[in-house]
Design a protein around this motif. Structure first.
Motif, short mmCIF file in Angstrom:
data_model
loop_
_atom_site.label_atom_id
_atom_site.label_comp_id
_atom_site.label_asym_id
_atom_site.label_seq_id
_atom_site.Cartn_x
_atom_site.Cartn_y
_atom_site.Cartn_z
N TRP A 71 -31.47 95.68 -65.42
CA TRP A 71 -31.14 96.31 -64.14
C TRP A 71 -32.17 95.95 -63.06
O TRP A 71 -31.80 95.62 -61.93
N VAL A 72 -33.44 96.00 -63.42
CA VAL A 72 -34.51 95.67 -62.45
C VAL A 72 -34.36 94.21 -61.99
O VAL A 72 -34.48 93.91 -60.81
N GLU A 73 -34.05 93.34 -62.95
CA GLU A 73 -33.81 91.92 -62.63
C GLU A 73 -32.72 91.79 -61.56
O GLU A 73 -32.85 91.05 -60.60
N MET A 74 -31.63 92.51 -61.76
CA MET A 74 -30.49 92.44 -60.85
C MET A 74 -30.83 93.00 -59.46
O MET A 74 -30.59 92.34 -58.45
N VAL A 75 -31.39 94.21 -59.40
CA VAL A 75 -31.63 94.81 -58.08
C VAL A 75 -32.76 94.09 -57.33
O VAL A 75 -32.75 94.07 -56.10
N SER A 76 -33.69 93.48 -58.06
CA SER A 76 -34.82 92.82 -57.41
C SER A 76 -34.39 91.59 -56.61
O SER A 76 -35.17 91.08 -55.80
N LYS A 77 -33.16 91.12 -56.83
CA LYS A 77 -32.67 89.98 -56.04
C LYS A 77 -32.30 90.41 -54.62
O LYS A 77 -31.99 89.57 -53.78
N ARG A 78 -32.30 91.71 -54.40
CA ARG A 78 -31.92 92.24 -53.07
C ARG A 78 -33.14 92.82 -52.37
O ARG A 78 -34.00 93.41 -53.04
N THR B 130 -44.08 102.20 -52.86
CA THR B 130 -43.67 102.92 -54.07
C THR B 130 -42.36 102.37 -54.65
O THR B 130 -42.07 102.59 -55.81
N VAL B 131 -41.59 101.63 -53.85
CA VAL B 131 -40.38 100.98 -54.37
C VAL B 131 -40.78 99.96 -55.43
O VAL B 131 -40.27 99.96 -56.56
N LYS B 132 -41.74 99.11 -55.08
CA LYS B 132 -42.21 98.06 -56.01
C LYS B 132 -42.85 98.69 -57.24
O LYS B 132 -42.64 98.24 -58.36
N LYS B 133 -43.65 99.72 -57.00
CA LYS B 133 -44.33 100.38 -58.12
C LYS B 133 -43.31 101.00 -59.07
O LYS B 133 -43.46 100.93 -60.29
N PHE B 134 -42.27 101.61 -58.50
CA PHE B 134 -41.26 102.21 -59.37
C PHE B 134 -40.54 101.14 -60.19
O PHE B 134 -40.36 101.30 -61.41
N LEU B 135 -40.15 100.06 -59.56
CA LEU B 135 -39.40 99.01 -60.28
C LEU B 135 -40.26 98.43 -61.41
O LEU B 135 -39.75 98.17 -62.51
N GLU B 136 -41.53 98.28 -61.16
CA GLU B 136 -42.43 97.75 -62.19
C GLU B 136 -42.57 98.75 -63.34
O GLU B 136 -42.54 98.38 -64.51
N TRP B 137 -42.70 100.02 -63.00
CA TRP B 137 -42.80 101.08 -64.02
C TRP B 137 -41.53 101.11 -64.88
O TRP B 137 -41.60 101.16 -66.11
N PHE B 138 -40.38 101.04 -64.22
CA PHE B 138 -39.10 101.15 -64.92
C PHE B 138 -38.86 99.90 -65.79
O PHE B 138 -38.32 100.01 -66.88
N ARG B 139 -39.30 98.75 -65.31
CA ARG B 139 -39.13 97.50 -66.06
C ARG B 139 -39.89 97.54 -67.39
O ARG B 139 -39.47 96.95 -68.37
N ASN B 140 -40.96 98.28 -67.41
CA ASN B 140 -41.80 98.33 -68.62
C ASN B 140 -41.59 99.59 -69.45
O ASN B 140 -42.28 99.79 -70.45
N LEU B 141 -40.66 100.42 -69.03
CA LEU B 141 -40.46 101.71 -69.70
C LEU B 141 -39.91 101.53 -71.11
O LEU B 141 -38.94 100.82 -71.33
N LYS B 142 -40.53 102.22 -72.07
CA LYS B 142 -39.98 102.29 -73.42
C LYS B 142 -39.24 103.62 -73.51
O LYS B 142 -39.82 104.67 -73.21
N CYS B 143 -37.99 103.56 -73.90
CA CYS B 143 -37.17 104.77 -73.85
C CYS B 143 -36.04 104.70 -74.88
O CYS B 143 -35.78 103.63 -75.44
#
Ligand code: FE
Length: 252
Positions: free
Chosen positions: A205-212, A229-242
């Motif tokens: 998902w992060v890969e897809m939205v980051s193109k915009r 905080t947009v960039k920080k959130f995307l980076e956090w979510f990209r690495n999230l283990k869940c």
């Protein structure tokens, strides 16, 4: 009632973060958003039956309810959709956009007439506005729901992310915008680790939205991300283990 906030306004196209209850809710706190393009309104996750009177008056402050032509639902949860019948009856010209997976459950809300329902295919869709502008409905499956979407507005560059980026505030400590990302993380962690399905889904998902180009990420619970905080959130979510990544922790 706390006032509606304007996230974007170029005169023609506006993106509103609708007001909150004055008193903090005992139930799950939710955010609602309205896009107004010229005279045409688009409501995003307008919420459960219990918040309907408040959201309706938020919208009525901005525009006539008959101008609402599209209502978008990210997924099927009750805090997102339980007001659906009320919205259908009050916004007589509006179409409802929801994952094709959830359409067959709508009769359980008392909706048998499917003429105003637009099932969203798994790959997403576009909502074409009468100005010729389009809103992008993008897949966010398994984040957290099986049939899940987000909405990207290329005009305002606001990404409405549904439950992605949701936060749960401590009582008496709610705020509208994330200013200190590191302090905000603990408010997101428990929910994301338990509800989001796996890191594979997050990354894709992060890969897809980051193109915009994204100026703002606006979630359905918690606070809005803007700027850094947009960039920080995307980076956090990209690495999230869940979810299934940490499945063992649920079987102690
Ligand atoms: Fe949900």
């Amino acid at each position: 009632m706390l006032e509606n906030e304007i996230l974007y306004d170029d005169g023609q196209h506006k993106f509103f973060f609708l007001g909150w209850e004055e008193k903090e809710e005992e139930i799950v706190q939710t955010n609602q958003y309205l896009i107004l393009d010229g005279d045409e309104g688009v409501l995003l996750d307008p919420g459960g039956a219990h918040v309907f009177p408040r959201v309706m008056s938020n919208v009525a402050e901005i525009t006539d309810l008959s101008k609402i032509r599209h209502i978008f639902y990210t997924h099927q949860d009750p805090d997102v959709t339980s007001g659906i019948l009320l919205w259908l009856s009050i916004c007589e010209k509006a179409k409802i956009y929801i994952s094709s997976l959830w359409v067959r459950f709508l009769p359980h809300f008392g909706i048998f007439d499917q003429r105003r329902i637009v099932p969203i295919p798994d790959s997403g869709t576009r909502i074409r506005l009468s100005s010729g502008r389009e809103l992008e409905v993008l897949p966010a499956h398994f984040l957290h729901s099986t049939g899940n979407f987000v909405l990207y507005d290329p005009v305002s560059k606001v990404l409405f992310s549904g439950d992605i980026g949701a936060a749960v505030f401590e009582k008496g400590k709610r705020y509208r915008y994330v200013d200190d990302f590191e302090k905000h993380v603990p408010l997101m962690e428990t929910f994301h680790r338990r509800y989001m399905s796996s890191n594979i889904a997050c990354r894709r998902w992060v890969e897809m939205v980051s193109k915009r180009p994204i100026e703002i990420i606006a979630p359905q619970h918690g606070a809005v991300f803007r700027g850094e905080t947009v960039k920080k959130f995307l980076e956090w979510f990209r690495n999230l283990k869940c979810g299934v990544d940490i499945i063992d922790s649920f079987y102690m």
